[in-house]
Design a protein around this motif. Structure first.
Motif, PDB file in Angstrom:
ATOM      1  N   LEU A 106      -9.409  -1.001   2.633  1.00  0.00           N
ATOM      2  CA  LEU A 106      -8.227  -1.675   3.190  1.00  0.00           C
ATOM      3  C   LEU A 106      -8.170  -3.139   2.785  1.00  0.00           C
ATOM      4  N   LEU A 107      -9.297  -3.823   2.778  1.00  0.00           N
ATOM      5  CA  LEU A 107      -9.307  -5.243   2.432  1.00  0.00           C
ATOM      6  C   LEU A 107      -8.841  -5.462   0.998  1.00  0.00           C
ATOM      7  N   TYR A 108      -9.367  -4.669   0.056  1.00  0.00           N
ATOM      8  CA  TYR A 108      -8.983  -4.826  -1.348  1.00  0.00           C
ATOM      9  C   TYR A 108      -7.559  -4.331  -1.585  1.00  0.00           C
ATOM     10  N   LEU A 109      -7.142  -3.344  -0.808  1.00  0.00           N
ATOM     11  CA  LEU A 109      -5.783  -2.832  -0.952  1.00  0.00           C
ATOM     12  C   LEU A 109      -4.753  -3.897  -0.565  1.00  0.00           C
ATOM     13  N   ILE A 110      -5.030  -4.625   0.500  1.00  0.00           N
ATOM     14  CA  ILE A 110      -4.088  -5.639   0.970  1.00  0.00           C
ATOM     15  C   ILE A 110      -4.162  -6.903   0.118  1.00  0.00           C
ATOM     16  N   ASN A 111      -5.370  -7.290  -0.299  1.00  0.00           N
ATOM     17  CA  ASN A 111      -5.531  -8.568  -0.995  1.00  0.00           C
ATOM     18  C   ASN A 111      -5.244  -8.505  -2.485  1.00  0.00           C
ATOM     19  N   PHE A 112      -5.378  -7.314  -3.121  1.00  0.00           N
ATOM     20  CA  PHE A 112      -5.231  -7.247  -4.563  1.00  0.00           C
ATOM     21  C   PHE A 112      -4.160  -6.255  -5.021  1.00  0.00           C
ATOM     22  N   MET A 113      -4.294  -5.009  -4.605  1.00  0.00           N
ATOM     23  CA  MET A 113      -3.455  -3.969  -5.176  1.00  0.00           C
ATOM     24  C   MET A 113      -1.992  -4.103  -4.753  1.00  0.00           C
ATOM     25  N   LEU A 114      -1.738  -4.321  -3.461  1.00  0.00           N
ATOM     26  CA  LEU A 114      -0.356  -4.457  -3.009  1.00  0.00           C
ATOM     27  C   LEU A 114       0.341  -5.697  -3.577  1.00  0.00           C
ATOM     28  N   PRO A 115      -0.295  -6.901  -3.589  1.00  0.00           N
ATOM     29  CA  PRO A 115       0.388  -8.045  -4.201  1.00  0.00           C
ATOM     30  C   PRO A 115       0.736  -7.840  -5.670  1.00  0.00           C
ATOM     31  N   ILE A 116      -0.172  -7.239  -6.430  1.00  0.00           N
ATOM     32  CA  ILE A 116       0.123  -7.012  -7.847  1.00  0.00           C
ATOM     33  C   ILE A 116       1.234  -5.978  -8.006  1.00  0.00           C
ATOM     34  N   ALA A 122     -21.491  -2.213 -16.497  1.00  0.00           N
ATOM     35  CA  ALA A 122     -21.627  -2.158 -17.941  1.00  0.00           C
ATOM     36  C   ALA A 122     -21.241  -0.810 -18.521  1.00  0.00           C
ATOM     37  N   ASP A 123     -21.021   0.179 -17.696  1.00  0.00           N
ATOM     38  CA  ASP A 123     -20.736   1.519 -18.194  1.00  0.00           C
ATOM     39  C   ASP A 123     -19.289   1.663 -18.653  1.00  0.00           C
ATOM     40  N   LYS A 124     -18.346   1.440 -17.760  1.00  0.00           N
ATOM     41  CA  LYS A 124     -16.938   1.588 -18.090  1.00  0.00           C
ATOM     42  C   LYS A 124     -16.106   0.712 -17.170  1.00  0.00           C
ATOM     43  N   ILE A 125     -14.887   0.449 -17.613  1.00  0.00           N
ATOM     44  CA  ILE A 125     -14.015  -0.447 -16.864  1.00  0.00           C
ATOM     45  C   ILE A 125     -13.534   0.257 -15.601  1.00  0.00           C
ATOM     46  N   PRO A 126     -13.599  -0.388 -14.443  1.00  0.00           N
ATOM     47  CA  PRO A 126     -13.069   0.231 -13.217  1.00  0.00           C
ATOM     48  C   PRO A 126     -11.567   0.442 -13.310  1.00  0.00           C
ATOM     49  N   LEU A 127     -11.083   1.407 -12.553  1.00  0.00           N
ATOM     50  CA  LEU A 127      -9.655   1.712 -12.583  1.00  0.00           C
ATOM     51  C   LEU A 127      -8.815   0.555 -12.067  1.00  0.00           C
ATOM     52  N   ILE A 128      -9.353  -0.229 -11.148  1.00  0.00           N
ATOM     53  CA  ILE A 128      -8.581  -1.363 -10.664  1.00  0.00           C
ATOM     54  C   ILE A 128      -8.416  -2.414 -11.761  1.00  0.00           C
ATOM     55  N   GLY A 129      -9.393  -2.518 -12.675  1.00  0.00           N
ATOM     56  CA  GLY A 129      -9.232  -3.398 -13.825  1.00  0.00           C
ATOM     57  C   GLY A 129      -8.163  -2.902 -14.783  1.00  0.00           C
ATOM     58  N   VAL A 130      -8.126  -1.581 -14.998  1.00  0.00           N
ATOM     59  CA  VAL A 130      -7.060  -0.997 -15.824  1.00  0.00           C
ATOM     60  C   VAL A 130      -5.703  -1.212 -15.170  1.00  0.00           C
ATOM     61  N   TYR A 131      -5.649  -1.040 -13.858  1.00  0.00           N
ATOM     62  CA  TYR A 131      -4.403  -1.238 -13.098  1.00  0.00           C
ATOM     63  C   TYR A 131      -3.858  -2.652 -13.279  1.00  0.00           C
ATOM     64  N   CYS A 132      -4.721  -3.649 -13.100  1.00  0.00           N
ATOM     65  CA  CYS A 132      -4.272  -5.043 -13.220  1.00  0.00           C
ATOM     66  C   CYS A 132      -3.938  -5.410 -14.669  1.00  0.00           C
ATOM     67  N   SER A 133      -4.747  -4.948 -15.614  1.00  0.00           N
ATOM     68  CA  SER A 133      -4.533  -5.307 -17.014  1.00  0.00           C
ATOM     69  C   SER A 133      -3.236  -4.716 -17.564  1.00  0.00           C
ATOM     70  N   VAL A 134      -2.947  -3.461 -17.213  1.00  0.00           N
ATOM     71  CA  VAL A 134      -1.727  -2.827 -17.715  1.00  0.00           C
ATOM     72  C   VAL A 134      -0.490  -3.495 -17.121  1.00  0.00           C
ATOM     73  N   ILE A 135      -0.525  -3.814 -15.832  1.00  0.00           N
ATOM     74  CA  ILE A 135       0.616  -4.502 -15.217  1.00  0.00           C
ATOM     75  C   ILE A 135       0.792  -5.880 -15.825  1.00  0.00           C
ATOM     76  N   PHE A 136      -0.308  -6.577 -16.103  1.00  0.00           N
ATOM     77  CA  PHE A 136      -0.233  -7.874 -16.772  1.00  0.00           C
ATOM     78  C   PHE A 136       0.409  -7.726 -18.154  1.00  0.00           C
ATOM     79  N   SER A 137       0.031  -6.692 -18.890  1.00  0.00           N
ATOM     80  CA  SER A 137       0.608  -6.470 -20.225  1.00  0.00           C
ATOM     81  C   SER A 137       2.088  -6.106 -20.146  1.00  0.00           C
ATOM     82  N   LEU A 138       2.470  -5.286 -19.159  1.00  0.00           N
ATOM     83  CA  LEU A 138       3.874  -4.912 -19.009  1.00  0.00           C
ATOM     84  C   LEU A 138       4.749  -6.127 -18.723  1.00  0.00           C
ATOM     85  N   ILE A 139       4.286  -7.000 -17.855  1.00  0.00           N
ATOM     86  CA  ILE A 139       5.069  -8.200 -17.556  1.00  0.00           C
ATOM     87  C   ILE A 139       5.121  -9.114 -18.771  1.00  0.00           C
TER      88      ILE A 139
END
Length: 322
Positions: A140-150, A196-213
Motif C-alpha cells: 500500500l505504501l509504494y502503491l500510493i507514493n509511486f505507482m498511483l502518482p506516475i 543484479a538478476d533482472k529489472i523489477p517490474l516497477i522499474g519497467v513500469y516507470c521507464s516505459v511511462i517516462f519514454s511514452l511521455i
C-alpha cells in the motif's frame, strides 16, 4: 509432581547453531532453569536475536513474496549422535508465530514450513532442521507514493492532447510532467533495494511511462512546428506593384486619353488577379500545413491511447501471474 525445575548448568546442552547467521554473537535471553517432565523429557527455552542472510527476489516488487530459511545444525555431532526433530507441526507453529510476529508494518507473515534432512560433509553426515519462512510485503505504501502518482501523470499526458496547439502551454505542460516523473524515478532508485538478476517490474513500469511521455513531447514539438509554419504562411502580406507610365505629349493627350485609361484599367485588373491567385496559393499551403498537423496529432493520440492500454494490460497480467 509432573514437572521439576532444575538448574540448566548441570545438564548437557547440544551445540546447535544457525547456518545462515552472519553474526557470531547472538542477542540471547537464556533461562537458568530447565523443566524435567515425568515421562523422561527435558524442556528448555531460550530467546535469540538472529541476523541472517536471505536471498530476495524483487522482480514483482512491491507485490513480492519472499522465502527465507533458518537452518539448525550441530557443529560437532553427526547424525548418529544428534538428531533434530520438531515437537509441533507447521500449522500450529504458523498460527502461534502470527500472533507474536512483530515488524515495522511492511511485512506480513504467511507461513512457516519445516523440513528435516541430512547434509554430507567431509567429516561426516549431519542432521539439519530447516524452517522455511514465507513473508509478504504490504504494497500500500509504494502503491500510493509511486505507482498511483506516475499513473496520474500518464493520464494527464493523455488529457494534454486536448490543449490548444496554437500556443506553448501544451509543450511546457508535457515537459513539467516529464520532470515530475524524473524526480519520482530518483526517489524510487533510492528506495528500491538493489538487484543484479533482472529489472523489477516497477522499474519497467516507470521507464516505459517516462519514454511514452518523452515521445509525446517530440510529437508535440513536431505539431507545433507545422502549425507555426502554417501561421507564417497566412501572415505573409501580398502586395501588388503597379508600374507607372510616362505622361504622353500634349499633342496626343486628348486623342489617346481613352486608350490610356483602358490600358491602365486592364493592367490593374491583371495585377489584382495575380495577387489574388498568389494569396489563394499561400492560403492553400497554410491550410495544408495545418491539416497535416491536426491529422498527425489525432492519429498519434489514438495510437498513444492504444499503446498505453496494451502496456498496462500486459504489465498487470505479468505482475499478477509471475
Amino acid at each position: 509432581m509432573d514437572t521439576l525445575a532444575a538448574p540448566k548448568d548441570i545438564f548437557w546442552t547440544p551445540d546447535i547453531g544457525i547456518v545462515q547467521s552472519i553474526k557470531t554473537e547472538f542477542g540471547a535471553k537464556e533461562f537458568p532453569y530447565v523443566q524435567l517432565l515425568c515421562f523422561g523429557l527435558m524442556a528448555s527455552s531460550d530467546i535469540l536475536t538472529v541476523t541472517t542472510a536471505c536471498m530476495m527476489d524483487l522482480y514483482r516488487f512491491p507485490f513480492d513474496i519472499q522465502s527465507c530459511n533458518i537452518t539448525l545444525q550441530s557443529s560437532a555431532h553427526s547424525v548418529n549422535e544428534l538428531s533434530l526433530n520438531t515437537l509441533y507441526g507447521s500449522v500450529w507453529l504458523t498460527q502461534e508465530s502470527k500472533q507474536t510476529f512483530q515488524s515495522q508494518g511492511e511485512w506480513e507473515l504467511l507461513s512457516i514450513n519445516m523440513t528435516n534432512s541430512n547434509s554430507s560433509f567431509i567429516w561426516g553426515i549431519k542432521n539439519q532442521l530447516t524452517y522455511q519462512i514465507a513473508i509478504k510485503r504490504r504494497p500500500l505504501l509504494y502503491l500510493i507514493n509511486f505507482m498511483l502518482p506516475i499513473f496520474f501523470f500518464l493520464v494527464l499526458d493523455v488529457i494534454s492532447f486536448f490543449i490548444d496547439t496554437s500556443g506553448s502551454d501544451k509543450l511546457s505542460f508535457k515537459v513539467t510532467l516529464l520532470l515530475s516523473i524524473s524526480v519520482m524515478l530518483l526517489i524510487l532508485n533510492d528506495t528500491l533495494p538493489s538487484t543484479a538478476d533482472k529489472i523489477p517490474l516497477i522499474g519497467v513500469y516507470c521507464s516505459v511511462i517516462f519514454s511514452l511521455i518523452g515521445i509525446s513531447i517530440l510529437e508535440t514539438i513536431l505539431v507545433n512546428c507545422m502549425m507555426a509554419r502554417g501561421a507564417e504562411s497566412r501572415s505573409v502580406e501580398t502586395t501588388a506593384a503597379v508600374t507607372g507610365q510616362n505622361d504622353p505629349p500634349d499633342s496626343v493627350r486628348d486623342q489617346n486619353e481613352e486608350y490610356y485609361c483602358t490600358l491602365n484599367l486592364l493592367k490593374q485588373i491583371l495585377t489584382e488577379f495575380r495577387a489574388a491567385t498568389r494569396q489563394n496559393q499561400q492560403e492553400k499551403t497554410s491550410l495544408s500545413w495545418t491539416t497535416v498537423a491536426r491529422i498527425i496529432d489525432k492519429t498519434f493520440l489514438v495510437l498513444y491511447v492504444i499503446t498505453v492500454i496494451v502496456f498496462l494490460s500486459v504489465l498487470g497480467k505479468v505482475w499478477r501471474l509471475y
